[in-house]
Design an enzyme around this catalytic site. Structure first.
Site, short mmCIF file in Angstrom:
data_model
loop_
_atom_site.label_atom_id
_atom_site.label_comp_id
_atom_site.label_asym_id
_atom_site.label_seq_id
_atom_site.Cartn_x
_atom_site.Cartn_y
_atom_site.Cartn_z
N ASN A 12 0.60 -3.72 3.18
CA ASN A 12 1.36 -2.82 2.31
C ASN A 12 1.00 -3.07 0.85
OD1 ASN A 12 2.83 -1.55 4.40
ND2 ASN A 12 4.16 -3.32 4.54
N CYS A 13 1.31 -2.09 0.04
CA CYS A 13 1.07 -2.14 -1.39
C CYS A 13 1.65 -3.44 -1.97
CB CYS A 13 1.72 -0.93 -2.06
SG CYS A 13 1.44 -0.82 -3.82
N PRO A 14 0.94 -4.14 -2.79
CA PRO A 14 -0.32 -3.81 -3.45
C PRO A 14 -1.54 -4.43 -2.79
CG PRO A 14 0.63 -5.67 -4.58
CD PRO A 14 1.56 -5.31 -3.43
N ASP A 39 -1.23 2.22 4.98
CA ASP A 39 -0.16 2.39 4.00
C ASP A 39 -0.23 3.80 3.41
OD1 ASP A 39 1.74 2.20 2.01
OD2 ASP A 39 0.65 0.73 0.81
#
Length: 74
Positions: A12-14, A39
């Site tokens: 997932n981000c980042p 994502d």
């Protein structure tokens, strides 16, 4: 055709952006990095990343729940 592929699926981000940034640093200008991500936010993230860094987003595709990006190192 990509010179290198980064599998960022499940991250997932980042993390996809951070891993792509690291991979691109090790590449020469003109080479292409393919990134695979799951994502949904990565669509906007990679567009913004390329705008900020000057690298070229060659393609952005979605197939099922897999997002594929090709970024050309500048």
């Amino acid at each position: 055709m990509a010179d290198q592929t980064l599998d960022a699926k499940g991250l997932n981000c980042p993390l996809p952006i951070l891993k792509a940034k690291k991979a691109l640093k090790g590449m020469e200008a003109g080479q292409v990095l393919e990134i695979l991500s799951t994502d949904p936010g990565s669509i906007a993230d990679f567009a913004a990343f390329c705008n900020q860094t000057g690298n070229e987003l060659l393609s952005s595709n979605t197939e099922g729940d897999i997002y594929t990006f090709e970024i050309k190192r500048t």
